[in-house]
Scaffold this motif. Sequence first.
Motif, PDB file in Angstrom:
ATOM      1  N   SER A  55      41.770  25.086  48.588  1.00 20.58           N
ATOM      2  CA  SER A  55      41.464  25.701  47.292  1.00 20.58           C
ATOM      3  C   SER A  55      40.064  26.292  47.274  1.00 20.58           C
ATOM      4  N   LEU A  56      39.136  25.660  47.986  1.00 17.29           N
ATOM      5  CA  LEU A  56      37.779  26.219  48.071  1.00 17.29           C
ATOM      6  C   LEU A  56      37.796  27.566  48.792  1.00 17.29           C
ATOM      7  N   VAL A  57      38.561  27.645  49.868  1.00 17.38           N
ATOM      8  CA  VAL A  57      38.674  28.911  50.605  1.00 17.38           C
ATOM      9  C   VAL A  57      39.370  29.959  49.753  1.00 17.38           C
ATOM     10  N   ILE A  58      40.438  29.558  49.051  1.00 19.03           N
ATOM     11  CA  ILE A  58      41.202  30.501  48.231  1.00 19.03           C
ATOM     12  C   ILE A  58      40.360  31.039  47.082  1.00 19.03           C
ATOM     13  N   SER A  59      39.397  30.241  46.595  1.00 20.90           N
ATOM     14  CA  SER A  59      38.573  30.688  45.467  1.00 20.90           C
ATOM     15  C   SER A  59      37.719  31.907  45.819  1.00 20.90           C
ATOM     16  N   PHE A  60      37.567  32.199  47.109  1.00 17.77           N
ATOM     17  CA  PHE A  60      36.810  33.380  47.529  1.00 17.77           C
ATOM     18  C   PHE A  60      37.729  34.549  47.881  1.00 17.77           C
ATOM     19  N   THR A  61      38.987  34.463  47.452  1.00 19.85           N
ATOM     20  CA  THR A  61      39.950  35.515  47.784  1.00 19.85           C
ATOM     21  C   THR A  61      40.643  36.020  46.526  1.00 19.85           C
ATOM     22  N   ASP A  62      41.309  37.138  46.678  1.00 21.59           N
ATOM     23  CA  ASP A  62      42.199  37.675  45.656  1.00 21.59           C
ATOM     24  C   ASP A  62      43.611  37.541  46.204  1.00 21.59           C
ATOM     25  N   TRP A  63      44.341  36.551  45.674  1.00 19.14           N
ATOM     26  CA  TRP A  63      45.651  36.224  46.235  1.00 19.14           C
ATOM     27  C   TRP A  63      46.665  36.091  45.108  1.00 19.14           C
ATOM     28  N   GLU A  64      47.738  36.863  45.190  1.00 17.09           N
ATOM     29  CA  GLU A  64      48.804  36.843  44.186  1.00 17.09           C
ATOM     30  C   GLU A  64      49.967  35.976  44.616  1.00 17.09           C
ATOM     31  N   LEU A  65      49.714  35.022  45.446  1.00 21.16           N
ATOM     32  CA  LEU A  65      50.658  33.997  45.900  1.00 21.16           C
ATOM     33  C   LEU A  65      51.689  34.514  46.888  1.00 21.16           C
ATOM     34  N   LEU A  66      52.307  35.648  46.613  1.00 21.13           N
ATOM     35  CA  LEU A  66      53.331  36.180  47.506  1.00 21.13           C
ATOM     36  C   LEU A  66      52.775  37.207  48.481  1.00 21.13           C
ATOM     37  N   TYR A 273      46.689  30.667  35.150  1.00 22.75           N
ATOM     38  CA  TYR A 273      46.359  31.672  36.161  1.00 22.75           C
ATOM     39  C   TYR A 273      47.113  31.435  37.468  1.00 22.75           C
ATOM     40  N   ALA A 274      47.462  30.181  37.756  1.00 22.19           N
ATOM     41  CA  ALA A 274      48.151  29.897  39.015  1.00 22.19           C
ATOM     42  C   ALA A 274      49.633  30.212  38.945  1.00 22.19           C
ATOM     43  N   PHE A 275      50.313  29.804  37.870  1.00 26.98           N
ATOM     44  CA  PHE A 275      51.771  29.860  37.840  1.00 26.98           C
ATOM     45  C   PHE A 275      52.337  30.779  36.762  1.00 26.98           C
ATOM     46  N   GLN A 276      51.483  31.398  35.964  1.00 24.53           N
ATOM     47  CA  GLN A 276      51.953  32.399  35.017  1.00 24.53           C
ATOM     48  C   GLN A 276      51.452  33.796  35.379  1.00 24.53           C
ATOM     49  N   TYR A 277      50.163  33.881  35.739  1.00 27.10           N
ATOM     50  CA  TYR A 277      49.588  35.166  36.130  1.00 27.10           C
ATOM     51  C   TYR A 277      49.571  35.360  37.643  1.00 27.10           C
ATOM     52  N   PHE A 278      49.827  34.288  38.412  1.00 28.40           N
ATOM     53  CA  PHE A 278      49.851  34.325  39.875  1.00 28.40           C
ATOM     54  C   PHE A 278      48.548  34.850  40.471  1.00 28.40           C
ATOM     55  N   GLU A 279      47.440  34.476  39.875  1.00 24.60           N
ATOM     56  CA  GLU A 279      46.118  34.794  40.422  1.00 24.60           C
ATOM     57  C   GLU A 279      45.539  33.500  41.003  1.00 24.60           C
ATOM     58  N   MET A 280      45.957  33.180  42.214  1.00 24.57           N
ATOM     59  CA  MET A 280      45.599  31.892  42.811  1.00 24.57           C
ATOM     60  C   MET A 280      44.104  31.796  43.108  1.00 24.57           C
ATOM     61  N   GLY A 281      43.482  32.914  43.435  1.00 26.10           N
ATOM     62  CA  GLY A 281      42.050  32.883  43.721  1.00 26.10           C
ATOM     63  C   GLY A 281      41.243  32.495  42.497  1.00 26.10           C
ATOM     64  N   TYR A 282      41.542  33.112  41.367  1.00 23.31           N
ATOM     65  CA  TYR A 282      40.809  32.803  40.142  1.00 23.31           C
ATOM     66  C   TYR A 282      41.171  31.415  39.632  1.00 23.31           C
ATOM     67  N   ALA A 283      42.426  31.009  39.806  1.00 27.17           N
ATOM     68  CA  ALA A 283      42.835  29.661  39.409  1.00 27.17           C
ATOM     69  C   ALA A 283      42.078  28.606  40.217  1.00 27.17           C
ATOM     70  N   SER A 284      41.893  28.842  41.511  1.00 30.07           N
ATOM     71  CA  SER A 284      41.127  27.909  42.340  1.00 30.07           C
ATOM     72  C   SER A 284      39.666  27.865  41.915  1.00 30.07           C
ATOM     73  N   THR A 285      39.141  28.994  41.488  1.00 27.51           N
ATOM     74  CA  THR A 285      37.763  29.029  40.999  1.00 27.51           C
ATOM     75  C   THR A 285      37.608  28.175  39.747  1.00 27.51           C
ATOM     76  N   ILE A 286      38.572  28.272  38.824  1.00 26.92           N
ATOM     77  CA  ILE A 286      38.530  27.455  37.608  1.00 26.92           C
ATOM     78  C   ILE A 286      38.666  25.978  37.966  1.00 26.92           C
ATOM     79  N   ALA A 287      39.512  25.683  38.959  1.00 21.93           N
ATOM     80  CA  ALA A 287      39.692  24.297  39.376  1.00 21.93           C
ATOM     81  C   ALA A 287      38.388  23.707  39.926  1.00 21.93           C
TER      82      ALA A 287
END
Length: 314
Positions: A55-66, A273-287
């Motif tokens: 999640s720390l690595v993902i927080s520095f990315t723009d990832w739409e899960l798919l 942001y993780a499961f409705q907007y599918f913005e995993m990077g921003y969701a990890s940042t909030i986490a």
Amino acid sequence: MSVAVADPGRRSAPRRSVRHGRSRLARRESRRFHLFALPWLIGFVFFSGGPIVASLVISFTDWELLGTPKFVGVANYTKLLADPNFGIAVRNTAYFGAGSALCGVIFNFVLALMLNLRVAGQSIFRTIIYLPSVLSGIATALLWVNLLHPDYGLVNRLLGLVGLVGPGWLLDPNWAIPGLIIMSVWTTGNAMVIFLAGLQGIPDHLYEVAQLDGAGWWSRFRHVTVPMMSPIIFFNLIVGFIGSLQAYSLILFMTDGGPNNATLVLGLYVFRYAFQYFEMGYASTIAWALFFLIMVFTAIQFVLARRWVHYEHK
């Protein structure tokens, strides 16, 4: 006159054998320890430690899960600082966490004091009061949605019997979080069990000495019970506060962050942001923002605990 001289070889041989035996036993116990700890270690790496690092690595990315993650540096953290809903979520999270933890500790401590009294049917009362903590989360949420309904809810009906007009609770932005706090306090039976175990561990001679000195029930409670229970109070406060800061599932079902983001907490914000907007990077940042918030609040509580937590020294 002959003097017997001990052979040094005979003395050192048993020591070497004992030392060798102990080292072999230590190695054997070490292997057993690592063998039994291996399942937990595997589970931690794959289900806790690994996802934390990921999640720390993902927080520095723009990832739409798919799709494929794209490295964006600290763009997500910059976006977080400019997000107005993030400030609202932090305020609501702190409000709900502090209220739920503090009210839960007081409520369960009082319950434990009552259940520690020697009365008939003691075990039955303990079982009944503990039952809400084993109910399903969705069942609990559905129950309290109806209990806190402003029109036909049982809470407002009881308030009406004493001449009070009940608020809108979950439909009112000013009363939504207090309603959630009431619900969370009702389901914290585990803390009550810990308090009860702590009360039963207080030595009886402390109360006897205090009573011989003329202390009444209030003085015994203030100068014996509370100081002896302060480590357990602190433990339940820390655990309850951390759990409340991470709450989101019941809030998702009961209010979905409404009305007007009055119950939007960080856990629910991560879920959106993780499961409705599918913005995993921003969701990890909030986490990770939630993680640092928990660390800061926990550190503050440990600093303040030096003034009121008393540990028994032998």
